[in-house]
Write an enzyme that holds these catalytic residues in place. Structure first.
Site, PDB file in Angstrom:
ATOM      1  N   ARG A 299      -3.622  -2.458  10.426  1.00 28.43           N
ATOM      2  CA  ARG A 299      -4.016  -3.781  10.927  1.00 28.43           C
ATOM      3  C   ARG A 299      -3.374  -3.998  12.298  1.00 28.43           C
ATOM      4  NH1 ARG A 299      -2.582  -7.093   6.398  1.00 28.43           N
ATOM      5  NH2 ARG A 299      -4.678  -6.640   5.660  1.00 28.43           N
TER       6      ARG A 299
ATOM      7  N   ASP B 169       3.649  -0.317   6.825  1.00 32.72           N
ATOM      8  CA  ASP B 169       3.505  -1.296   5.746  1.00 32.72           C
ATOM      9  C   ASP B 169       3.533  -0.551   4.411  1.00 32.72           C
ATOM     10  OD1 ASP B 169       1.900  -4.252   5.195  1.00 32.72           O
ATOM     11  OD2 ASP B 169       1.796  -2.701   3.663  1.00 32.72           O
TER      12      ASP B 169
ATOM     13  N   ASP C 125       3.019  -1.990   1.352  1.00 34.50           N
ATOM     14  CA  ASP C 125       2.203  -2.670   0.341  1.00 34.50           C
ATOM     15  C   ASP C 125       2.856  -3.871  -0.333  1.00 34.50           C
ATOM     16  OD1 ASP C 125       0.321  -0.448   0.660  1.00 34.50           O
ATOM     17  OD2 ASP C 125       1.689   0.671  -0.629  1.00 34.50           O
TER      18      ASP C 125
ATOM     19  N   ASP D 293       4.723  -7.252  -0.984  1.00 36.69           N
ATOM     20  CA  ASP D 293       4.873  -8.476  -0.204  1.00 36.69           C
ATOM     21  C   ASP D 293       5.572  -9.520  -1.062  1.00 36.69           C
ATOM     22  OD1 ASP D 293       3.131  -7.618   2.068  1.00 36.69           O
ATOM     23  OD2 ASP D 293       1.579  -7.671   0.522  1.00 36.69           O
TER      24      ASP D 293
ATOM     25  N   ASP E 186       1.469  -7.551  -5.068  1.00 35.34           N
ATOM     26  CA  ASP E 186       0.862  -6.247  -4.777  1.00 35.34           C
ATOM     27  C   ASP E 186       1.623  -5.054  -5.346  1.00 35.34           C
ATOM     28  OD1 ASP E 186      -1.147  -7.627  -3.413  1.00 35.34           O
ATOM     29  OD2 ASP E 186      -0.066  -7.500  -1.511  1.00 35.34           O
TER      30      ASP E 186
ATOM     31  N   GLU F 222      -0.882  -2.224  -6.127  1.00 36.35           N
ATOM     32  CA  GLU F 222      -1.295  -1.512  -4.915  1.00 36.35           C
ATOM     33  C   GLU F 222      -0.190  -0.563  -4.456  1.00 36.35           C
ATOM     34  OE1 GLU F 222      -2.600  -2.470  -0.291  1.00 36.35           O
ATOM     35  OE2 GLU F 222      -2.038  -4.130  -1.602  1.00 36.35           O
TER      36      GLU F 222
END
Length: 175
Positions: free
Chosen positions: A23, A103, A105, A107, A120, A123
């Site tokens: 991102r 990142d 994953d 959070d 998450d 994930e």
């Protein structure tokens, strides 16, 4: 190491463990820049996902990055209070192109009343297997979830009562 200057506009890029771009936040104004900490501010900034999808953030945010901790904090200033979105990821690196981090994953979302939730985990486990995160990374991330939880409970750093007031005022001055 390159350090952006205060008032400079930078991009923020997050990657995944496999090196792929995840991102990009197109415009963030640097509010503080040292070897250890970069604080930025943005509002209605364009975000581009790895698959090309684009969206624009809805509210002003203050972004906190540290060179010693495996997390960063995005503090979103909304009408009903401050929401913090904490990304578990590598300490930042920065060059002339962007501030960058990997990142991982996990959070933590912090609500205006101080409640917080780890998000998450599924994930994370899926990507941990697919991308073969080493056990050392897993231990570092779990330690940093604990550190971050203590910061939230103790109202330390970006969770302190004056943090948003100070940095949002500076953002309004710089933008």
């Amino acid at each position: 190491m390159y350090l952006p200057k205060e008032k400079e506009i930078i991009q923020i890029k997050s990657y995944k463990h496999n090196g792929k771009l995840h991102r990009t936040w197109k415009k963030t104004v640097v509010l503080k820049s040292t070897e250890n900490i970069i604080i930025g501010g943005n509002d209605h900034t364009l975000v581009v996902e790895a698959d090309g999808r684009k969206w624009v953030t809805r509210e002003p945010s203050i972004c906190y990055f540290h060179s010693d901790y495996w997390f960063n904090v995005i503090s979103m200033i909304r009408e009903d209070g401050i929401y913090h979105y904490c990304n578990l990821g590598t300490p930042f690196a920065v060059d002339e192109q962007a501030l960058k981090y990997i990142d991982y994953d996990l959070d933590i979302k912090v609500f205006p009343d101080g409640r917080f939730h780890l998000l998450d985990e599924g994930e994370y486990e899926q990507h941990r297997r697919q991308m073969k995160y080493p056990d050392s990374i897993d231990r570092i991330l779990k330690t940093n979830v604990d550190v971050l939880s203590h910061w939230i409970l103790d109202k330390k750093g970006p969770f302190s009562p004056d943090y948003i007031d100070i940095w949002y005022e500076k953002y309004k001055e710089y933008r």
